[in-house]
Each structure stands twice: as structure tokens, then as C-alpha cells.
Design a protein around this motif. Structure first.
Motif, PDB file in Angstrom:
ATOM      1  N   ASN A   1     -43.839  34.969 -45.584  1.00 56.44           N
ATOM      2  CA  ASN A   1     -44.612  35.729 -46.580  1.00 56.44           C
ATOM      3  C   ASN A   1     -44.156  35.458 -48.001  1.00 56.44           C
ATOM      4  O   ASN A   1     -44.918  35.626 -48.939  1.00 56.44           O
ATOM      5  CB  ASN A   1     -44.477  37.240 -46.329  1.00 56.44           C
ATOM      6  CG  ASN A   1     -45.116  37.658 -45.017  1.00 56.44           C
ATOM      7  OD1 ASN A   1     -46.003  36.983 -44.516  1.00 56.44           O
ATOM      8  ND2 ASN A   1     -44.658  38.771 -44.462  1.00 56.44           N
ATOM      9  N   HIS A   2     -42.884  35.105 -48.156  1.00 50.29           N
ATOM     10  CA  HIS A   2     -42.300  34.917 -49.488  1.00 50.29           C
ATOM     11  C   HIS A   2     -41.652  33.540 -49.554  1.00 50.29           C
ATOM     12  O   HIS A   2     -40.484  33.402 -49.222  1.00 50.29           O
ATOM     13  CB  HIS A   2     -41.233  35.984 -49.765  1.00 50.29           C
ATOM     14  CG  HIS A   2     -41.730  37.390 -49.613  1.00 50.29           C
ATOM     15  ND1 HIS A   2     -41.487  38.156 -48.496  1.00 50.29           N
ATOM     16  CD2 HIS A   2     -42.475  38.149 -50.446  1.00 50.29           C
ATOM     17  CE1 HIS A   2     -42.065  39.349 -48.654  1.00 50.29           C
ATOM     18  NE2 HIS A   2     -42.671  39.363 -49.821  1.00 50.29           N
TER      19      HIS A   2
ATOM     20  N   CYS B   1     -38.963  32.638 -45.946  1.00 46.00           N
ATOM     21  CA  CYS B   1     -39.839  33.657 -45.346  1.00 46.00           C
ATOM     22  C   CYS B   1     -41.291  33.188 -45.347  1.00 46.00           C
ATOM     23  O   CYS B   1     -41.769  32.631 -46.328  1.00 46.00           O
ATOM     24  CB  CYS B   1     -39.692  34.939 -46.151  1.00 46.00           C
ATOM     25  SG  CYS B   1     -40.832  36.228 -45.643  1.00 46.00           S
TER      26      CYS B   1
ATOM     27  N   CYS C   1     -39.301  41.581 -44.511  1.00 43.55           N
ATOM     28  CA  CYS C   1     -40.454  41.380 -43.630  1.00 43.55           C
ATOM     29  C   CYS C   1     -40.079  41.456 -42.158  1.00 43.55           C
ATOM     30  O   CYS C   1     -40.946  41.364 -41.287  1.00 43.55           O
ATOM     31  CB  CYS C   1     -41.102  40.029 -43.897  1.00 43.55           C
ATOM     32  SG  CYS C   1     -41.627  39.826 -45.590  1.00 43.55           S
TER      33      CYS C   1
ATOM     34  N   CYS D   1     -37.945  37.128 -44.188  1.00 39.95           N
ATOM     35  CA  CYS D   1     -36.816  37.646 -44.955  1.00 39.95           C
ATOM     36  C   CYS D   1     -36.467  39.049 -44.455  1.00 39.95           C
ATOM     37  O   CYS D   1     -37.155  39.616 -43.605  1.00 39.95           O
ATOM     38  CB  CYS D   1     -37.150  37.666 -46.444  1.00 39.95           C
ATOM     39  SG  CYS D   1     -38.364  38.919 -46.896  1.00 39.95           S
TER      40      CYS D   1
HETATM   41 ZN    ZN Z   1     -40.507  38.190 -46.740  1.00 39.97          ZN
END
Ligand code: ZN
Ligand code: ZN
Ligand code: ZN
Length: 161
Positions: free
Chosen positions: A37-38, A35, A58, A55
């Protein structure tokens, strides 16, 4: 080298066998994509608008198309995203021409429905006149391939100034 094609197992689009994701539905074709963001969470899809992997927290897939939380308001149909809507045919043709001049591939979608002569005088004023997403029912939509949506919107905002 010959370009080998595979069929997307989700939407059955024919895609290159070395594709990292399907451009129409956003399903990921390779292992270990994380992801945006992650970095330690495996991505569950690629947003068809911004082409970033996300993910399941998100982004969201309704089985037809994966969209990130930022772009989940896009109306997406068969790999095309709605970037503009109006009932003004001249305006939409002008914008279509402008996007073509800039190398994009716009497509005008018009539902051509005319409910007025069906209901006569008691054509319901009480029913919402929009479709499920609140757009006017006789709206002419300007669609572009999903991967061109962000650029198209930028061009449209420049065009309208
Ligand atoms: Zn994410
Ligand atoms: Zn697909
Ligand atoms: Zn996105």
C-alpha cells in the motif's frame, strides 16, 4: 544445484535459503521489501494468507504470524488457516474431499470436547459456550496451509451453492 536450507529466525521453520519470506510466520528474509500500500515504506512482514508484503500500519504480527489488515480475522495455527467450521462431520468430510479433488491440502481439526457430562444439570447456561474467538467449542475446523486459504474459501463458497 542443491537446495540450501536455512532456519527461520522467528519460528524456526526450515525454509529454502533463497526464500523471500517465511511462509509460516511471514517474516521477511531479504532486504528492501516495501509495503504493497505504501511503496516508500519498508514492509515489516508478509501476510501468510495473501503473500503480500505490508508495513506495520497495514499488517500486524503477534510474533507467531504476520497478517495484513484484510486477513487478520483468520485463525492461524502452525502455518494452517481455518477456512471453515461446523459441528456436522459429514459436511466437513465432503468439503475436505472436494478441496482434495481440487489439489489442496485440507486437514480436519476436531477438539472432541464434551463438557455436557462434566457439569451435569447445572452445566452453566450463563457462560458463553464459545472459545476466545467465539467459535463453538465443539466446532470441527477445516484447516488448509495458509497459502491455500483464499483458494479454499472460494472453492467452499462454490461447493455450498
Ligand atoms: Zn503500509
Ligand atoms: Zn518463520
Ligand atoms: Zn493478507
Amino acid at each position: 544445484m542443491a537446495e540450501e536450507k536455512i532456519i527461520c529466525e522467528n519460528c524456526e521453520l526450515e525454509i529454502l535459503s533463497d526464500s523471500e519470506f517465511c511462509p509460516r510466520c511471514g517474516i521477511i528474509c531479504i532486504e528492501e521489501v516495501f509495503c504493497s500500500n505504501h511503496p516508500d515504506v519498508e514492509a515489516s512482514g508478509v501476510c501468510v494468507i495473501c503473500s503480500e508484503p505490508y508495513c506495520e500500519k497495514c499488517g500486524y504480527s503477534d510474533d507467531l504470524v504476520f497478517l495484513c489488515n484484510v486477513h487478520d480475522h483468520y485463525e492461524v495455527y502452525e502455518g494452517m488457516a481455518r477456512v471453515f467450521g461446523t459441528s456436522d462431520e459429514i459436511e466437513i468430510h465432503n468439503i475436505e474431499g472436494f478441496l482434495k479433488d481440487n489439489g489442496l491440502h485440507p486437514f480436519i481439526y476436531s477438539r472432541k470436547s464434551s463438557p455436557m457430562h462434566l457439569g451435569g444439570s447445572d452445566y452453566s447456561l450463563f457462560r458463553p459456550s464459545g472459545d476466545v474467538k467465539g467459535h463453538l467449542i465443539n466446532e470441527i475446523k477445516l484447516m488448509v496451509p495458509c497459502s491455500e486459504a483464499l483458494e479454499a474459501e472460494k472453492l467452499i463458497s462454490e461447493f455450498k451453492i
